[in-house]
Design a protein around this motif. Structure first.
Motif, PDB file in Angstrom:
ATOM      1  N   ASP A 541       0.813  -1.238   0.000  1.00 52.33           N
ATOM      2  CA  ASP A 541       0.000   0.000   0.000  1.00 52.33           C
ATOM      3  C   ASP A 541       0.837   1.275   0.000  1.00 52.33           C
ATOM      4  O   ASP A 541       0.407   2.301   0.548  1.00 52.33           O
ATOM      5  N   ASP A 542       2.001   1.231  -0.610  1.00 54.54           N
ATOM      6  CA  ASP A 542       2.820   2.441  -0.734  1.00 54.54           C
ATOM      7  C   ASP A 542       2.867   2.807  -2.216  1.00 54.54           C
ATOM      8  O   ASP A 542       3.861   2.576  -2.910  1.00 54.54           O
ATOM      9  N   VAL A 543       1.779   3.417  -2.693  1.00 53.16           N
ATOM     10  CA  VAL A 543       1.628   3.693  -4.116  1.00 53.16           C
ATOM     11  C   VAL A 543       2.652   4.721  -4.592  1.00 53.16           C
ATOM     12  O   VAL A 543       3.195   4.616  -5.691  1.00 53.16           O
ATOM     13  N   LYS A 544       2.949   5.705  -3.749  1.00 54.62           N
ATOM     14  CA  LYS A 544       3.911   6.745  -4.130  1.00 54.62           C
ATOM     15  C   LYS A 544       5.292   6.132  -4.402  1.00 54.62           C
ATOM     16  O   LYS A 544       5.934   6.431  -5.409  1.00 54.62           O
ATOM     17  N   ALA A 545       5.738   5.276  -3.484  1.00 53.83           N
ATOM     18  CA  ALA A 545       7.042   4.633  -3.665  1.00 53.83           C
ATOM     19  C   ALA A 545       7.022   3.705  -4.872  1.00 53.83           C
ATOM     20  O   ALA A 545       8.002   3.612  -5.620  1.00 53.83           O
ATOM     21  N   ALA A 546       5.892   3.024  -5.105  1.00 51.34           N
ATOM     22  CA  ALA A 546       5.778   2.109  -6.240  1.00 51.34           C
ATOM     23  C   ALA A 546       5.912   2.865  -7.553  1.00 51.34           C
ATOM     24  O   ALA A 546       6.588   2.405  -8.487  1.00 51.34           O
ATOM     25  N   ARG A 547       5.282   4.034  -7.638  1.00 50.03           N
ATOM     26  CA  ARG A 547       5.384   4.817  -8.874  1.00 50.03           C
ATOM     27  C   ARG A 547       6.818   5.297  -9.085  1.00 50.03           C
ATOM     28  O   ARG A 547       7.331   5.255 -10.214  1.00 50.03           O
ATOM     29  N   GLU A 548       7.472   5.737  -8.016  1.00 48.38           N
ATOM     30  CA  GLU A 548       8.852   6.228  -8.140  1.00 48.38           C
ATOM     31  C   GLU A 548       9.775   5.125  -8.656  1.00 48.38           C
ATOM     32  O   GLU A 548      10.596   5.345  -9.544  1.00 48.38           O
ATOM     33  N   SER A 549       9.639   3.919  -8.100  1.00 45.46           N
ATOM     34  CA  SER A 549      10.474   2.795  -8.549  1.00 45.46           C
ATOM     35  C   SER A 549      10.177   2.444 -10.001  1.00 45.46           C
ATOM     36  O   SER A 549      11.096   2.181 -10.793  1.00 45.46           O
ATOM     37  N   ALA A 550       8.894   2.444 -10.368  1.00 47.23           N
ATOM     38  CA  ALA A 550       8.506   2.088 -11.725  1.00 47.23           C
ATOM     39  C   ALA A 550       8.962   3.145 -12.728  1.00 47.23           C
ATOM     40  O   ALA A 550       9.399   2.815 -13.842  1.00 47.23           O
ATOM     41  N   GLU A 551       8.855   4.424 -12.362  1.00 52.24           N
ATOM     42  CA  GLU A 551       9.337   5.498 -13.246  1.00 52.24           C
ATOM     43  C   GLU A 551      10.833   5.340 -13.504  1.00 52.24           C
ATOM     44  O   GLU A 551      11.312   5.536 -14.625  1.00 52.24           O
ATOM     45  N   ARG A 552      11.569   4.976 -12.456  1.00 53.49           N
ATOM     46  CA  ARG A 552      13.009   4.776 -12.598  1.00 53.49           C
ATOM     47  C   ARG A 552      13.294   3.617 -13.552  1.00 53.49           C
ATOM     48  O   ARG A 552      14.145   3.718 -14.440  1.00 53.49           O
ATOM     49  N   ALA A 553      12.571   2.517 -13.410  1.00 56.26           N
ATOM     50  CA  ALA A 553      12.771   1.354 -14.282  1.00 56.26           C
ATOM     51  C   ALA A 553      12.451   1.703 -15.730  1.00 56.26           C
ATOM     52  O   ALA A 553      13.207   1.344 -16.652  1.00 56.26           O
ATOM     53  N   TYR A 554      11.363   2.426 -15.946  1.00 58.05           N
ATOM     54  CA  TYR A 554      10.940   2.757 -17.305  1.00 58.05           C
ATOM     55  C   TYR A 554      11.894   3.748 -17.961  1.00 58.05           C
ATOM     56  O   TYR A 554      12.174   3.663 -19.164  1.00 58.05           O
ATOM     57  N   ALA A 555      12.442   4.664 -17.164  1.00 62.52           N
ATOM     58  CA  ALA A 555      13.406   5.621 -17.701  1.00 62.52           C
ATOM     59  C   ALA A 555      14.688   4.917 -18.134  1.00 62.52           C
ATOM     60  O   ALA A 555      15.329   5.315 -19.109  1.00 62.52           O
ATOM     61  N   ARG A 558      12.956   1.945 -21.790  1.00 58.43           N
ATOM     62  CA  ARG A 558      11.581   2.176 -22.249  1.00 58.43           C
ATOM     63  C   ARG A 558      11.041   1.024 -23.089  1.00 58.43           C
ATOM     64  O   ARG A 558       9.826   0.885 -23.246  1.00 58.43           O
ATOM     65  N   GLY A 559      11.927   0.212 -23.601  1.00 58.13           N
ATOM     66  CA  GLY A 559      11.466  -0.924 -24.382  1.00 58.13           C
ATOM     67  C   GLY A 559      11.190  -2.161 -23.562  1.00 58.13           C
ATOM     68  O   GLY A 559      10.880  -3.209 -24.106  1.00 58.13           O
ATOM     69  N   SER A 560      11.291  -2.059 -22.246  1.00 59.72           N
ATOM     70  CA  SER A 560      11.100  -3.222 -21.379  1.00 59.72           C
ATOM     71  C   SER A 560       9.623  -3.439 -21.062  1.00 59.72           C
ATOM     72  O   SER A 560       8.936  -2.535 -20.569  1.00 59.72           O
ATOM     73  N   GLY A 561       9.164  -4.659 -21.311  1.00 51.57           N
ATOM     74  CA  GLY A 561       7.779  -4.978 -20.981  1.00 51.57           C
ATOM     75  C   GLY A 561       7.518  -4.955 -19.486  1.00 51.57           C
ATOM     76  O   GLY A 561       6.463  -4.494 -19.041  1.00 51.57           O
ATOM     77  N   VAL A 562       8.460  -5.450 -18.681  1.00 50.83           N
ATOM     78  CA  VAL A 562       8.234  -5.476 -17.234  1.00 50.83           C
ATOM     79  C   VAL A 562       8.238  -4.067 -16.662  1.00 50.83           C
ATOM     80  O   VAL A 562       7.504  -3.767 -15.716  1.00 50.83           O
ATOM     81  N   ALA A 563       9.057  -3.161 -17.235  1.00 50.15           N
ATOM     82  CA  ALA A 563       9.070  -1.776 -16.754  1.00 50.15           C
ATOM     83  C   ALA A 563       7.767  -1.077 -17.123  1.00 50.15           C
ATOM     84  O   ALA A 563       7.193  -0.338 -16.312  1.00 50.15           O
ATOM     85  N   ALA A 564       7.292  -1.307 -18.359  1.00 55.11           N
ATOM     86  CA  ALA A 564       6.023  -0.704 -18.782  1.00 55.11           C
ATOM     87  C   ALA A 564       4.877  -1.218 -17.916  1.00 55.11           C
ATOM     88  O   ALA A 564       3.985  -0.451 -17.502  1.00 55.11           O
ATOM     89  N   GLN A 565       4.883  -2.513 -17.622  1.00 56.13           N
ATOM     90  CA  GLN A 565       3.840  -3.081 -16.772  1.00 56.13           C
ATOM     91  C   GLN A 565       3.882  -2.487 -15.371  1.00 56.13           C
ATOM     92  O   GLN A 565       2.838  -2.136 -14.807  1.00 56.13           O
TER      93      GLN A 565
END
Length: 607
Positions: A541-555, A558-565
């Motif tokens: 239930d830490d949505v803010k931290a989850a978005r930060e980690s995911a933004e870092r992975a996607y940056a 960008r071609g990664s399916g797991v990062a986009a997911q």
């Protein structure tokens, strides 16, 4: 009658030879005692000087040969050591020490059978010599008899419970078997007996470092420098600490203080290469790493480090020459695929780069495959035929046979190796690999367990994990992984496996703690780790931290399916940017196909 008389005389001569010689005069014995004291401290130069005085006083060669040979061993002068030890002419009082020193000389020169014979002679004189049993143990370990080496270490401690070399050797074996924490008490006990022993201090400092006790480790390295101001290993350990803290310039300066004294130490060369790479000296890094990578083909971390150095140096020809074959394998690391693809793009070949990027983007975890060998299988066969009991010939040959799907040949070679080296952890592990590849998961686990009783590298843990999975014993895999992580807390692989196990059982808080620790320990550029961490943060239930980690992975990719997911799920959970979230989820589905997590995120968006 004459024969009986001859036998009587011969028997008397044998008694005289076996009997102790008369005590040497004080003028000769005094310098010999001084030399023995110097050798106890590891001072070969002082020992040699004292023995020269004994020679001047008329001491016979046999009385000083053992000690003089050992003095030259301490000085690293093997030729002069052989002049004194090679003839095997010692007094009965010094024979045990002399044959032991000759055994060590043979071992240092790679003559293992000759070393074994010398140690056998030494045992006939001094069967309860702890140092002799330590030397025998080291010979056994070097010769692939690790189980017998443990027995030798135990015999040494039974003979002399307070022998520091025996304590050190047992600590080193225990460290390989049961982890760093298990070895710590033995190092501490030995240091109580010899607080300024540099070898003990080195092992103790390294153990503290692996346990994360960096402040104590730094204190021990300073003690080492106090005892020996130019000790190279102390500066190496301090450089490791600095590098882990991101202080690259400091680490380079510390490593520079070792001069060329770490050139034969693989870990030192690898660290030097990494530091030069981080400092922007890619050509220098590649020059340091390439010879090491040639010798350590199975070291994936080193191979990827060299690949990065070649890429950053712009040496695309050598990069492709070394790693295109590895990239063609289904288990090629995603990082290597990206490096090769970027190199192709920079060479203007986008068409060849595209499939590599697609494979990297899928970021699937492949099944274990045999490590590739650079030499043809025929060459490996010839080498093995000439030396079937040597790990350097048996292991690569079996790997190649497995890669060629020649199961019958792999079984025959692995079984022969195990017969020739029944106490070898490598032989047991190799037999386990063959059993696993042939579908015998239970037999593989039995062999792996026996191998782990002696040495338990994290690569063995990974193979055990797959064997447990194939045997339907997932819960056992979780227990073994958790125990391994407790014993080897610095293992990144064990932490990743443990995090997966905890997530599988619904312990998302535990999984998150492990993944966040890995991120702090250099995982902030690992796309899959960041994506996994984002999911664990969502589940806690830490949505803010989850978005930060995911933004870092996607940056990062960008071609990664797991990062986009990961980013699509985080946005959906936060109720933010719904169109971007849909686009990301659609992208992830195009790359990797549909899955329950994507369906869950789409349901959230539809609310």
């Amino acid at each position: 009658m004459r024969l009986a008389r001859f036998l009587t005389v011969l028997g008397l001569a044998a008694v005289l030879i076996a009997a102790p010689l008369a005590a040497l005069p004080d003028v000769q014995q005094g310098p010999i005692n001084a030399a023995r004291s110097a050798l106890q401290k590891g001072d070969g130069i002082a020992a040699e000087a004292a023995l020269r005085n004994a020679i001047k006083a008329g001491a016979p060669r046999a009385a000083i040969a053992a000690w003089m040979g050992e003095a030259f061993l301490f000085q690293g002068d093997l030729l002069k050591a052989r002049e004194w030890l090679g003839p095997g002419q010692f007094t009965p009082e010094s024979a045990g020490r002399g044959w032991r020193a000759l055994g060590r000389l043979e071992r240092l020169e790679g003559n293992l059978p000759a070393a074994g014979k010398a140690y056998d002679r030494a045992l006939s004189y001094t069967p309860r010599d702890a140092q002799l049993w330590v030397d025998i143990g080291r010979l056994r370990y070097l010769g692939g008899e690790q189980i017998q080496a443990v027995d030798a270490a135990e015999r040494a401690l039974v003979a002399e419970p307070d022998n520091v070399r025996a304590l050190e050797f047992r600590a080193q074996l225990l460290r390989d078997q049961s982890g760093w924490a298990a070895a710590l008490p033995l190092f501490e006990r030995a240091l109580e007996l010899a607080p300024e022993d540099l070898s003990l201090l080195s092992g103790y400092a390294a153990t503290l470092g692996e346990l994360g006790r960096t402040t104590e480790m730094l204190a021990v390295t300073r003690k080492m420098i106090e005892v020996a101001p130019k000790h190279p290993y102390a500066f190496y350990l301090q450089a490791v600490l600095a590098a882990r803290a991101g202080k690259i310039d400091l680490a380079r300066n510390l490593l520079a203080r070792t001069g060329d004294r770490l050139q034969t130490m693989p870990a030192g060369l690898e660290l030097q290469g990494l530091l030069e790479l981080e400092a922007g000296n890619a050509n220098v890094a590649a020059g340091l790493l390439e010879p090491l990578a040639q010798r350590q083909g199975a070291n994936q971390k080193l191979q990827l480090l060299l690949a990065r150095a070649l890429y950053e140096a712009g040496d695309y020809g050598k990069l492709h020459e070394r790693y295109d074959a590895l990239a063609a394998r289904p288990d090629a690391p995603a990082y290597l695929l990206v490096l090769l693809a970027r190199a192709l793009e920079e060479q203007g070949n986008r068409a060849a780069a595209a499939p590599l990027l697609d494979r990297a983007a899928a970021a699937t975890i492949p099944a274990l495959m045999p490590i590739p060998e650079r030499d043809p299988i025929g060459v490996l066969a010839l080498r093995w035929n000439s030396a079937p009991g040597v790990p350097e010939t048996a292991v690569p040959y079996v790997r190649s046979l497995l890669a060629a799907r020649d199961m019958r040949g792999a079984v025959a070679v692995a079984e022969r190796f195990r017969q020739l080296r029944p106490g070898s952890s490598e032989a047991l592990a190799l037999w386990g690999d063959v059993a696993l590849a042939s579908g015998q998961a239970g037999a593989a686990l039995q062999a792996y367990d026996q191998s782990a009783q002696v040495r338990f590298p994290e690569t063995l843990l990974l193979r055990m994990g797959e064997a447990f999975d194939k045997a339907g014993r997932g819960r056992d895999a979780m227990i073994v992984t958790a125990n391994y992580l407790a014993a080897f807390p610095g293992s990144r692989l064990a932490a990743r496996m443990a995090a997966s196990h905890r997530a599988f059982t619904g312990d998302w808080a535990g999984a998150r703690a492990l993944l966040e620790n890995l991120r702090q320990r250099g995982g902030n550029r690992d796309v899959r780790l960041l994506a996994d961490l984002s999911l664990a943060q969502l589940r806690t239930d830490d949505v803010k931290a989850a978005r930060e980690s995911a933004e870092r992975a996607y940056a990062l990719q960008r071609g990664s399916g797991v990062a986009a997911q990961a980013l699509g799920m985080a946005l959906a959970a936060a109720g933010e940017e719904p169109q971007r979230a849909r686009d990301l989820l659609d992208k992830a589905r195009r790359i990797g196909g549909d899955n329950p997590l994507l369906a869950e995120a789409r349901t959230q968006l539809a609310k």
